[in-house]
Design a protein around this motif. Structure first.
Motif, PDB file in Angstrom:
ATOM      1  N   GLN A 141      -2.452 -46.466  -1.316  1.00 57.75           N
ATOM      2  CA  GLN A 141      -2.394 -47.912  -1.730  1.00 57.75           C
ATOM      3  C   GLN A 141      -2.466 -48.020  -3.152  1.00 57.75           C
ATOM      4  O   GLN A 141      -1.995 -48.953  -3.983  1.00 57.75           O
ATOM      5  N   LEU A 199      -0.045 -50.263  -5.329  1.00 57.14           N
ATOM      6  CA  LEU A 199      -0.666 -51.409  -6.146  1.00 57.14           C
ATOM      7  C   LEU A 199       0.097 -50.939  -7.359  1.00 57.14           C
ATOM      8  O   LEU A 199       0.721 -52.080  -8.163  1.00 57.14           O
ATOM      9  N   LYS A 213      -7.212 -56.606  -7.764  1.00 55.83           N
ATOM     10  CA  LYS A 213      -6.528 -55.907  -6.515  1.00 55.83           C
ATOM     11  C   LYS A 213      -7.414 -54.427  -6.369  1.00 55.83           C
ATOM     12  O   LYS A 213      -7.371 -54.396  -5.209  1.00 55.83           O
ATOM     13  N   SER A 269       3.643 -52.292  -7.463  1.00 59.81           N
ATOM     14  CA  SER A 269       3.759 -54.001  -7.503  1.00 59.81           C
ATOM     15  C   SER A 269       3.645 -54.588  -8.697  1.00 59.81           C
ATOM     16  O   SER A 269       4.029 -55.400  -9.042  1.00 59.81           O
ATOM     17  N   PHE A 293      -5.219 -56.504 -11.919  1.00 57.50           N
ATOM     18  CA  PHE A 293      -5.219 -55.258 -11.435  1.00 57.50           C
ATOM     19  C   PHE A 293      -6.568 -54.862 -11.004  1.00 57.50           C
ATOM     20  O   PHE A 293      -6.566 -54.499  -9.734  1.00 57.50           O
ATOM     21  N   LEU A 311      -9.074 -53.484  -2.734  1.00 58.52           N
ATOM     22  CA  LEU A 311      -9.094 -52.217  -1.769  1.00 58.52           C
ATOM     23  C   LEU A 311     -10.604 -51.583  -1.623  1.00 58.52           C
ATOM     24  O   LEU A 311     -10.419 -50.597  -1.064  1.00 58.52           O
TER      25      LEU A 311
END
Length: 140
Positions: A105, A109, A132, A112, A129, A136
């Motif tokens: 993940q 990320l 995000k 992305s 960031f 998680l």
């Protein structure tokens, strides 16, 4: 935020006006009252029909000196800027997540955000960031 208050009596109006004045003084913001100016004389609410309207002068019990200063509630200061993150903050959070089995993940990320390594992430994207990473499960 919206607050709805039902006003039934002129005493309610006077009490609300005093509240507005206190808020205006404590926050130093422009609050426009839609009512008449506040009457400087004290207003006593009658909770029970037939109760005494004005109980007479207040008596100091000696526990604290009286002042003529208006009551001002403490105002909590809230931050007006978003917290700043360093590359070290992001790396530590990502490392802990990777160690918790979320390596794929983290890589997705970073992909992305268009970077292959965290050090390539532009500073203007640090906040997004970090959000995000929190999604998680990071504590950052």
């Amino acid at each position: 935020m919206e607050i709805t208050i039902k006003v039934n009596t002129s005493q309610d109006i006077a009490a609300l006006e005093k509240l507005v004045q206190a808020l205006k003084a404590s926050t130093e913001t422009a609050v426009t009252a839609a009512q008449e100016p506040v009457n400087p004389t004290p207003v006593f609410m009658n909770p029970v029909p037939g109760a005494v309207t004005n109980p007479g002068p207040a008596v100091n019990t000696g526990s604290a000196p009286w002042t003529n200063q208006p009551f001002t509630a403490p105002v909590e200061t809230l931050p007006t800027t978003t917290p700043g993150y360093t590359i070290e903050d992001l790396a530590k959070a990502a490392s802990l997540l990777a160690g918790a089995g979320k390596r794929d993940q983290i890589l997705a990320l970073m992909n992305s955000f268009g970077v292959g390594m965290l050090t390539e992430l532009p500073k203007e994207h640090f906040g997004a960031f970090a959000v995000k990473l929190r999604e998680l499960g990071a504590k950052i």
